[in-house]
Write a protein that holds these residues in place. Structure first.
Motif, short mmCIF file in Angstrom:
data_model
loop_
_atom_site.label_atom_id
_atom_site.label_comp_id
_atom_site.label_asym_id
_atom_site.label_seq_id
_atom_site.Cartn_x
_atom_site.Cartn_y
_atom_site.Cartn_z
N MET A 107 0.84 -1.19 0.00
CA MET A 107 0.00 0.00 0.00
C MET A 107 0.88 1.25 0.00
SD MET A 107 -3.17 0.96 2.52
CE MET A 107 -4.03 -0.50 1.94
N LYS A 108 0.56 2.21 -0.84
CA LYS A 108 1.39 3.40 -0.98
C LYS A 108 0.83 4.55 -0.16
CE LYS A 108 4.11 5.76 -4.50
NZ LYS A 108 4.42 5.80 -5.96
N LEU A 109 1.68 5.15 0.65
CA LEU A 109 1.29 6.21 1.57
C LEU A 109 2.10 7.47 1.27
CD1 LEU A 109 0.14 7.46 4.25
CD2 LEU A 109 2.03 6.27 5.44
N ALA A 110 1.40 8.58 1.07
CA ALA A 110 2.05 9.87 0.91
C ALA A 110 1.92 10.65 2.21
CB ALA A 110 1.42 10.66 -0.23
N ILE A 111 3.02 11.14 2.71
CA ILE A 111 3.01 12.00 3.90
C ILE A 111 3.37 13.40 3.45
CG2 ILE A 111 4.13 12.50 6.10
CD1 ILE A 111 4.37 9.53 6.59
N ILE A 112 2.42 14.31 3.60
CA ILE A 112 2.61 15.70 3.20
C ILE A 112 2.91 16.53 4.44
CG2 ILE A 112 1.59 17.70 2.06
CD1 ILE A 112 -0.30 15.79 0.60
N GLY A 113 4.06 17.17 4.43
CA GLY A 113 4.49 17.93 5.60
C GLY A 113 5.49 17.12 6.39
N VAL A 163 6.27 4.41 1.30
CA VAL A 163 6.09 5.80 1.69
C VAL A 163 6.77 6.75 0.70
CG1 VAL A 163 6.61 7.53 3.47
CG2 VAL A 163 5.90 5.22 4.14
N VAL A 164 6.07 7.83 0.40
CA VAL A 164 6.62 8.92 -0.38
C VAL A 164 6.35 10.21 0.38
CG1 VAL A 164 4.51 9.13 -1.75
CG2 VAL A 164 6.64 10.08 -2.62
N LEU A 165 7.30 11.13 0.38
CA LEU A 165 7.21 12.35 1.17
C LEU A 165 6.98 13.57 0.29
CD1 LEU A 165 10.29 11.78 3.52
CD2 LEU A 165 7.91 11.12 3.94
N VAL A 210 -3.17 9.28 2.02
CA VAL A 210 -2.46 10.54 2.21
C VAL A 210 -2.61 10.93 3.68
CG1 VAL A 210 -2.29 12.99 1.62
CG2 VAL A 210 -2.92 11.32 -0.14
N TRP A 211 -1.49 11.18 4.35
CA TRP A 211 -1.51 11.71 5.71
C TRP A 211 -1.00 13.14 5.62
CZ3 TRP A 211 0.96 7.25 9.11
CH2 TRP A 211 0.10 6.14 9.08
N SER A 212 -1.87 14.09 5.85
CA SER A 212 -1.49 15.49 5.79
C SER A 212 -1.04 15.95 7.17
CB SER A 212 -2.68 16.34 5.31
OG SER A 212 -2.32 17.71 5.28
N CYS A 213 0.24 16.24 7.29
CA CYS A 213 0.84 16.64 8.57
C CYS A 213 1.31 18.09 8.52
CB CYS A 213 2.00 15.71 8.91
SG CYS A 213 1.55 13.96 9.03
N VAL A 214 0.58 18.91 7.81
CA VAL A 214 0.94 20.31 7.66
C VAL A 214 0.35 21.12 8.82
CG1 VAL A 214 1.08 20.11 5.16
CG2 VAL A 214 -1.09 20.82 6.22
N THR A 215 0.70 22.40 8.88
CA THR A 215 0.15 23.26 9.92
C THR A 215 -1.31 23.60 9.61
OG1 THR A 215 1.00 25.22 8.78
CG2 THR A 215 2.39 24.26 10.50
N ALA A 219 -9.08 6.59 -2.84
CA ALA A 219 -7.98 6.77 -1.89
C ALA A 219 -8.52 7.46 -0.63
CB ALA A 219 -6.87 7.59 -2.53
N MET A 220 -7.70 7.51 0.41
CA MET A 220 -8.14 8.12 1.66
C MET A 220 -7.18 9.22 2.07
SD MET A 220 -9.13 6.37 5.31
CE MET A 220 -7.47 5.92 5.77
N PHE A 221 -7.75 10.35 2.47
CA PHE A 221 -7.00 11.52 2.91
C PHE A 221 -7.22 11.68 4.41
CE2 PHE A 221 -6.16 15.95 3.72
CZ PHE A 221 -5.18 16.32 2.81
N VAL A 222 -6.15 11.62 5.18
CA VAL A 222 -6.23 11.78 6.63
C VAL A 222 -5.59 13.11 7.01
CG1 VAL A 222 -5.65 10.79 8.88
CG2 VAL A 222 -6.11 9.29 6.93
#
Length: 293
Positions: free
Chosen positions: A1-7, A25-27, A61-66, A85-88
């Motif tokens: 499973m491919k996960l993008a971490i933004i931030g 994981v991709v950043l 997608v895990w959005s870890c931005v401010t 896809a799922m956006f968290v």
């Protein structure tokens, strides 16, 4: 499973390190710090500096931005993330922003979960609890469990509900933090800090949430007397030439309650339970808000 971490700040880097063991994981970070670049090199991860077509291939997608940019990141991501896809959203965005992001992504067939961090990542790391709301909450909780992050889904809760609880917690914890700074600095200057810890022992004994209910319920009965105590406490800090800005706000709250007690006396049973006390406090708080023109 491919996960993008933004931030790729403190939160993003923490989750990226552990998630890389279970996900592909991709950043992404618009302004990656040296720490983010080093992590990408160490783990052999791709680090993008802008959102783009590469998001079409991710499952999560895990959005870890401010919080101030979270809604914009969700909207921009929606142009690239594939349906299904799922956006968290792990940001500290407002409940309203999270609800709007959810509705926007839903129109594109993208699942959404509102996730909030209930503690200090810098202190407790991966053990820091997460609270999640929204239709995709259960799936998000399962994903967090995969990396060993404790998470709980709110039942029958909309996106934004987790964020609301996070910010309510902030009202209390950051307020206490500010008061603790004023109090402990003053205690240190007066040479009584160790004794102060001892006289606070009763709060430890009864439990913090029990203490909260007790002081709010009895606020109706003792606000005037306690307001005088607050005045003397402000005077003590002033005499020591120490700041009392937070305590000054406390004084204002007591003055408002004393005024409301005189203008809108509560019924005889208003202080018998936390529910009845809060009902009266809420009624006078709403009465103090000017009507919309």
């Amino acid at each position: 499973m491919k996960l993008a971490i933004i931030g790729c700040g403190e939160v993003g880097r923490l989750y990226a390190r552990v998630a890389a063991e279970s996900f592909e994981v991709v950043l992404c970070d618009a302004y990656p710090s040296p720490a983010a670049r080093d992590l990408a090199i160490e783990l052999g991860l791709t680090l993008h500096e802008r959102l783009g077509d590469w998001l079409a291939g991710v499952d999560r997608v895990w959005s870890c931005v401010t919080g101030d940019v979270a809604a914009a990141v969700a909207e921009q991501s929606g142009a690239f993330v594939s349906p299904g896809a799922m956006f968290v959203d792990l940001s500290t965005a407002t409940p309203a922003d999270k609800l709007r992001s959810s509705e926007l992504l839903h129109t594109k067939g993208i699942e959404y979960a509102d996730a909030v961090i209930m503690g200090a990542i810098g202190m407790t790391g991966l053990r820091t609890s997460l609270l999640v709301s929204g239709e995709a909450a259960a799936t998000a909780v399962a994903d967090f469990a995969t990396i060993g992050a404790p998470a709980r889904a709110l039942e029958n809760a909309r996106p934004g509900d987790a964020a609301a609880l996070k910010l309510l917690r902030t009202v209390l914890t950051k307020g206490i933090e500010a008061l603790a700074v004023e109090c402990l600095v003053s205690a240190e200057k007066q040479g009584v800090r160790e004794e102060l810890y001892r006289v606070l022992g009763d709060i430890d004994t009864q439990g913090f949430t029990t203490f909260l209910d007790a002081v709010v319920r009895s606020h109706l009965l003792h606000a005037e007397r306690r307001s005088h105590e607050v005045e003397r406490a402000v005077a003590q800090l002033d005499q020591a030439h120490l700041p009392s800005s937070v305590l000054a706000g406390t004084r204002t709250l007591y003055e408002r309650t004393v005024h409301s007690l005189a203008a809108h006396p509560p019924g005889p049973d208003a202080a018998t339970s936390i529910d009845s006390a809060l009902a009266w406090l809420l009624s006078v708080s709403e009465a103090d808000i000017p009507a919309a023109v």
